[in-house]
Design an enzyme around this catalytic site. Sequence first.
Site, PDB file in Angstrom:
ATOM      1  N   ASP A 168     -14.247 -39.755  28.702  1.00  0.00           N
ATOM      2  CA  ASP A 168     -14.173 -38.298  28.743  1.00  0.00           C
ATOM      3  C   ASP A 168     -14.714 -37.906  30.117  1.00  0.00           C
ATOM      4  OD1 ASP A 168     -13.913 -35.565  27.927  1.00  0.00           O
ATOM      5  OD2 ASP A 168     -16.086 -35.534  27.610  1.00  0.00           O
TER       6      ASP A 168
ATOM      7  N   GLU B 171      -8.782 -38.923  28.815  1.00  0.00           N
ATOM      8  CA  GLU B 171      -8.251 -37.582  28.584  1.00  0.00           C
ATOM      9  C   GLU B 171      -7.609 -37.045  29.858  1.00  0.00           C
ATOM     10  OE1 GLU B 171      -9.876 -33.175  27.266  1.00  0.00           O
ATOM     11  OE2 GLU B 171     -10.925 -34.950  26.499  1.00  0.00           O
TER      12      GLU B 171
ATOM     13  N   ASP C 173     -20.143 -35.563  24.727  1.00  0.00           N
ATOM     14  CA  ASP C 173     -19.320 -36.242  25.730  1.00  0.00           C
ATOM     15  C   ASP C 173     -19.001 -37.681  25.314  1.00  0.00           C
ATOM     16  OD1 ASP C 173     -19.139 -34.153  27.870  1.00  0.00           O
ATOM     17  OD2 ASP C 173     -21.313 -34.353  27.771  1.00  0.00           O
TER      18      ASP C 173
END
Length: 174
Positions: A8, A67, A139
């Site tokens: 992430d 991502e 996170d």
Amino acid sequence: MTIILGIDPGSRITGYGVIRAHAQGTHYLASGCIRSGNANLPERLASIFTGISEIIEQYQPVTLGIERVFMAHNADSALKLGQARGAAIVAAAQAGLEVAEYSATQIKQAVVGSGAASKQQVQIMLTHLLNLSACPQADAADALAAALCHAHCRASLIVHGLKHARRRGGRLRL
């Protein structure tokens, strides 16, 4: 058995999650955050690169799920996020990892079943799916979700590839 690294990306905090995927399911190996603090951007990017490289060296993943950048209201933030992603992707590429990108909606859909799921819903579902004793930090949870999404996509591709190969009378090459 495949070890998958999920990322992430963030220019100040980059989450990571490491899972092992095999025919019986997925198992949690590690998760956490690389905190690059308030240094200037080049130093933060170097910190992300170094941190991801160390995680790769320690856990020896073969593939990475990350991502994709989404464009919100602040173009400057999106650019910095893209640069953080780039630092992580270069670390993975240098180590020879396969890299797959997923939208936030795809990741949430794979983990929770809804692309509109909240961060808290993702954390709760990850706790259940990976049999964790507590919810991971936000996170780190997003990174674990990226890894789990990638595991599901890889498994789906393998199943579909096997079916296709059997229909043709051949073998699946991965």
